[in-house]
Scaffold this motif. Sequence first.
Motif, PDB file in Angstrom:
ATOM      1  N   LYS A  69      30.244  20.184 -15.838  1.00  0.00           N
ATOM      2  CA  LYS A  69      30.409  21.795 -14.494  1.00  0.00           C
ATOM      3  C   LYS A  69      28.703  21.212 -14.292  1.00  0.00           C
ATOM      4  CE  LYS A  69      28.154  26.796 -16.198  1.00  0.00           C
ATOM      5  NZ  LYS A  69      27.990  27.647 -16.980  1.00  0.00           N
ATOM      6  N   VAL A  70      27.716  21.243 -14.427  1.00  0.00           N
ATOM      7  CA  VAL A  70      26.501  20.451 -13.712  1.00  0.00           C
ATOM      8  C   VAL A  70      27.001  19.201 -13.549  1.00  0.00           C
ATOM      9  CG1 VAL A  70      24.325  18.831 -13.696  1.00  0.00           C
ATOM     10  CG2 VAL A  70      25.060  20.575 -15.854  1.00  0.00           C
ATOM     11  N   GLU A  71      27.773  18.491 -13.544  1.00  0.00           N
ATOM     12  CA  GLU A  71      28.517  17.156 -11.867  1.00  0.00           C
ATOM     13  C   GLU A  71      28.985  17.813 -10.811  1.00  0.00           C
ATOM     14  OE1 GLU A  71      29.201  12.649 -13.127  1.00  0.00           O
ATOM     15  OE2 GLU A  71      31.009  13.507 -12.544  1.00  0.00           O
ATOM     16  N   SER A  72      29.962  18.858 -11.917  1.00  0.00           N
ATOM     17  CA  SER A  72      30.565  19.298 -10.471  1.00  0.00           C
ATOM     18  C   SER A  72      30.178  19.553  -9.543  1.00  0.00           C
ATOM     19  CB  SER A  72      31.705  20.249 -11.132  1.00  0.00           C
ATOM     20  OG  SER A  72      31.111  21.269 -12.186  1.00  0.00           O
ATOM     21  N   GLN A  73      29.007  20.815 -10.167  1.00  0.00           N
ATOM     22  CA  GLN A  73      27.973  21.849  -8.708  1.00  0.00           C
ATOM     23  C   GLN A  73      27.394  20.130  -8.364  1.00  0.00           C
ATOM     24  OE1 GLN A  73      28.312  25.036  -9.556  1.00  0.00           O
ATOM     25  NE2 GLN A  73      27.171  25.255  -7.770  1.00  0.00           N
ATOM     26  N   LYS A  74      26.717  19.567  -8.788  1.00  0.00           N
ATOM     27  CA  LYS A  74      25.941  18.498  -7.689  1.00  0.00           C
ATOM     28  C   LYS A  74      27.038  18.063  -7.108  1.00  0.00           C
ATOM     29  CE  LYS A  74      25.345  14.865  -9.225  1.00  0.00           C
ATOM     30  NZ  LYS A  74      24.364  13.414  -9.947  1.00  0.00           N
ATOM     31  N   PHE A  75      28.457  17.820  -7.084  1.00  0.00           N
ATOM     32  CA  PHE A  75      29.501  16.885  -6.131  1.00  0.00           C
ATOM     33  C   PHE A  75      29.330  17.777  -5.180  1.00  0.00           C
ATOM     34  CE2 PHE A  75      31.460  13.806  -9.539  1.00  0.00           C
ATOM     35  CZ  PHE A  75      30.054  12.591  -9.101  1.00  0.00           C
ATOM     36  N   ILE A  76      29.606  19.166  -5.522  1.00  0.00           N
ATOM     37  CA  ILE A  76      30.328  20.222  -4.613  1.00  0.00           C
ATOM     38  C   ILE A  76      29.483  20.998  -3.512  1.00  0.00           C
ATOM     39  CG2 ILE A  76      29.635  22.541  -5.342  1.00  0.00           C
ATOM     40  CD1 ILE A  76      33.375  22.770  -5.444  1.00  0.00           C
ATOM     41  N   GLU A  77      28.225  20.332  -3.592  1.00  0.00           N
ATOM     42  CA  GLU A  77      27.028  20.525  -2.843  1.00  0.00           C
ATOM     43  C   GLU A  77      26.945  19.326  -2.007  1.00  0.00           C
ATOM     44  OE1 GLU A  77      25.679  23.143  -3.100  1.00  0.00           O
ATOM     45  OE2 GLU A  77      26.257  24.159  -4.606  1.00  0.00           O
ATOM     46  N   CYS A  78      26.778  17.705  -2.270  1.00  0.00           N
ATOM     47  CA  CYS A  78      26.404  16.930  -1.330  1.00  0.00           C
ATOM     48  C   CYS A  78      27.866  16.038  -1.039  1.00  0.00           C
ATOM     49  CB  CYS A  78      26.212  16.086  -2.118  1.00  0.00           C
ATOM     50  SG  CYS A  78      26.566  15.493  -3.947  1.00  0.00           S
ATOM     51  N   CYS A  79      30.127  16.499  -1.278  1.00  0.00           N
ATOM     52  CA  CYS A  79      30.806  15.468  -0.854  1.00  0.00           C
ATOM     53  C   CYS A  79      31.444  16.763  -0.096  1.00  0.00           C
ATOM     54  CB  CYS A  79      31.495  15.537  -2.366  1.00  0.00           C
ATOM     55  SG  CYS A  79      30.531  14.055  -2.898  1.00  0.00           S
ATOM     56  N   ASP A  80      31.970  15.771   0.697  1.00  0.00           N
ATOM     57  CA  ASP A  80      33.251  16.492   1.217  1.00  0.00           C
ATOM     58  C   ASP A  80      34.347  17.081   0.223  1.00  0.00           C
ATOM     59  OD1 ASP A  80      34.900  14.685   1.399  1.00  0.00           O
ATOM     60  OD2 ASP A  80      34.243  14.026   3.680  1.00  0.00           O
ATOM     61  N   CYS A  81      35.648  17.774   0.571  1.00  0.00           N
ATOM     62  CA  CYS A  81      36.722  17.661  -0.425  1.00  0.00           C
ATOM     63  C   CYS A  81      37.583  16.645  -0.798  1.00  0.00           C
ATOM     64  CB  CYS A  81      37.681  19.444   0.434  1.00  0.00           C
ATOM     65  SG  CYS A  81      38.987  19.616  -0.849  1.00  0.00           S
ATOM     66  N   GLY A  82      37.462  15.812  -0.049  1.00  0.00           N
ATOM     67  CA  GLY A  82      38.540  14.834   0.019  1.00  0.00           C
ATOM     68  C   GLY A  82      37.332  13.822  -1.388  1.00  0.00           C
ATOM     69  N   GLU A  83      36.514  13.582  -0.622  1.00  0.00           N
ATOM     70  CA  GLU A  83      35.000  12.787  -1.820  1.00  0.00           C
ATOM     71  C   GLU A  83      35.159  13.390  -3.504  1.00  0.00           C
ATOM     72  OE1 GLU A  83      34.179   9.031  -2.125  1.00  0.00           O
ATOM     73  OE2 GLU A  83      34.253   9.767  -0.190  1.00  0.00           O
ATOM     74  N   TYR A  84      34.792  14.927  -3.238  1.00  0.00           N
ATOM     75  CA  TYR A  84      34.965  15.466  -4.259  1.00  0.00           C
ATOM     76  C   TYR A  84      36.359  15.105  -5.387  1.00  0.00           C
ATOM     77  CZ  TYR A  84      34.434  19.001  -7.460  1.00  0.00           C
ATOM     78  OH  TYR A  84      34.204  19.554  -9.354  1.00  0.00           O
ATOM     79  N   LEU A  85      37.503  14.954  -4.978  1.00  0.00           N
ATOM     80  CA  LEU A  85      38.410  15.081  -5.299  1.00  0.00           C
ATOM     81  C   LEU A  85      39.018  13.683  -6.254  1.00  0.00           C
ATOM     82  CD1 LEU A  85      40.901  17.032  -2.687  1.00  0.00           C
ATOM     83  CD2 LEU A  85      40.312  17.875  -4.702  1.00  0.00           C
ATOM     84  N   LYS A  86      38.731  13.043  -5.259  1.00  0.00           N
ATOM     85  CA  LYS A  86      38.359  11.477  -5.424  1.00  0.00           C
ATOM     86  C   LYS A  86      37.297  11.145  -6.342  1.00  0.00           C
ATOM     87  CE  LYS A  86      38.762   8.963  -1.216  1.00  0.00           C
ATOM     88  NZ  LYS A  86      37.697   7.981  -0.167  1.00  0.00           N
ATOM     89  N   LYS A  87      36.212  11.686  -6.677  1.00  0.00           N
ATOM     90  CA  LYS A  87      35.829  11.393  -8.096  1.00  0.00           C
ATOM     91  C   LYS A  87      35.764  12.312  -9.115  1.00  0.00           C
ATOM     92  CE  LYS A  87      30.955  10.848  -5.757  1.00  0.00           C
ATOM     93  NZ  LYS A  87      30.740  10.514  -6.324  1.00  0.00           N
TER      94      LYS A  87
END
Length: 732
Positions: free
Chosen positions: A209-227
């Motif tokens: 939950k914490v990590e996804s929130q951090k990723f969604i704030e700093c990554c674009d969609c493609g990068e987020y999906l990779k993570k």
Amino acid sequence: MSNQKKRNFQIEAFKHRVVVDPKYAEKTWKILEHAIHEIYNHNASGLSFEELYRNAYNMVLHKFGEKLYSGLVMTMTLHLKEISKSIEAAQGGLFLEELNRKWNDHNKALQMIRDILMYMDRTYIPSTHKTPVHELGLNLWRDNIIHSNKIQTRLLNTLLELVHLERTGEVINRGLMRNIIKMLMDLGSSVYQEDFEKPFLEVSAEFYKVESQKFIECCDCGEYLKKAERRLNEEMERVTHYLDAKSETKITNVVEKEMIANHMLRLVHMENSGLVNMLLDDKYEDLGRMYNLFRRVPNGLSLIREVMTSHLRETGKQLVTDPERLKDPVEFVQRLLDEKDKYDNIINAAFNNDKTFQNALNSSFEYFINLNPRSPEFISLFVDDKLRKGLKGVSEEDVETILDKVMMLFRYLQEKDVFEKYYKQHLAKRLLSGKTVSDDAERSLIVKLKTECGYQFTSKLEGMFTDMKTSQDTMQGFYASHPELGDSRTLVVQVLTTGSWPTQPSVTCNLPAEMSALCEKFRSYYLGTHTGRRLSWQTNMGTADIKAIFGKGQKHELNVSTYQMCVLMLFNNADRLSYKEIEQATEIPASDLKRCLQSMACVKGKNVLRKEPMSKDIGEDDAFFVNDKFSSKFYKVKIGTVVAQKESEPEKQETRQRVEEDRKPQIEAAIVRVMKSRRVLDHNNIITEVTKQLQSRFLANPTEIKKRIESLIERDFLERDNVDRKLYRYLA
């Protein structure tokens, strides 16, 4: 013998009193207890297992099973309490190693003890419903070690800490983890679930939950999906290395919920990198990743499908309604095909050729292609362009591919009969002008149309090809019967069957005398060889080749229409002619004459005539001369007729009117078919059935169906019910 009484014999054991030493049980137990201590202290090598087994056997036999069992429980508990202290004393990383080592020792000891007490395990325990030795050993380990106050929480925290370290990139001892987790599983699924799995899933949910929130704030969609994909794969790998296989679904559900489901909308609509941007930029890899991740969560794929459909409908709507894009019909259809190819490739490469996405794509195309009422005409013009020149030098396979793509667009049309009307007109022009690239391609498309819509749809088209072949034979017969005409075939006639060709009644213009005589000869020949037929000349559809000599003796062969030939031949006997004089001499309809003169006097490079005054349009007071200065680098010059590629507004209205007229008998036939089979039917159901029957050709208008019902009632095919006026009856 049969009358003798049967006797039942019973054999009983020989009874004698066995005297047992009162201290036998205590002595024997001491021997066994000592053996258990030795086993736990790793001194089992000096023990005689055979003797120990016999002692345990005798104790059970002499009814001392309860003493043996309770003694076993006490002795094992005592040892386990000592082991517990040893494990508690282990510091830091040695804690799990000590636990693992003691667990392995306990298992070995348990195996030996079970062997010694095998007889008790087989007889005493089942009869008294007590816990078998091996299971007892596991339960005692659970209660005295795993559930001891000082070990339980420490063990859980240590395991969760190791998982966390691994998630943050540290390397941990997976072998040790696997052993400890297996120990919990061996102690029973409830132990594994309560003591590890539940807290593990809760901690994981919070972590992601914490990590996804951090990723969604700093990554674009493609990068987020990779993570997200990487995390999902890590968790599945973790399960294979040291967790229970049943945990895979649970932990992947946690990752899917926290990293995908909770952020679906934001990811799909993410600015500059969401689904629409991926579609626009053909990001197959990112789209494939999104599809594979979203399919794992409820409503994930339906969200992608909805967004794709709405984007496709929006872009498609712009494509078919933008006035700029409607200027070139061929370009318009090519754009549609490119768009279809693009999305076919996306669905194939990224969406696993998902049928639901294919259906969404088809329904979107059907929606926007029918927003433009000229789509049937434009598709026919596209085919016309391809079959005239666009397929030159193209291999048969590629021709088939292009025709298949055209058929795909054709299937989306609701007004297939409108396409048929235009296609027939365009095919007629191609055949009559000899401009078709390939007869095979023409026939191939007709076969495809026949497969799609049935024989009725293409019978007239096939009739056009038959007429062309018959005309060739007729001309051979004509010249054979007129040898005086020689080999130079100055007249080629195509005899067209009225019903098959899109001919309109036209006023025959005045042909030049030499032509008129030749035409009369043909008429006499044709009517002489065929009875009961009439010939009417379609001068608006013909072409001619005429030889011309200009000012400086420059010779050219001009390829012109029949109307243009009639006009040019007048200049053999006159230098200057007014518009009125030309109109009077030829009797060509005014609109056709103006187009014909415009193409010969106003088109640069084709201006074999001059006009006064010079302007782009033809006026009734204009005068015309032969252009002595005409020159061209080609000997043969084709002078086309100025005609819009698309229909003009009046022509469009006329075609539409003809289509509407043609639909009336089809609607009536469908109503009669439905009523004949149903005998009695209400109004709404007739509308539904008739629309369904006709949808392969066109979308029937309910108002028109109502008018046709009224017409059939007037002609006594149907009647209204006397009570319910919305109910109709079929009259045989």
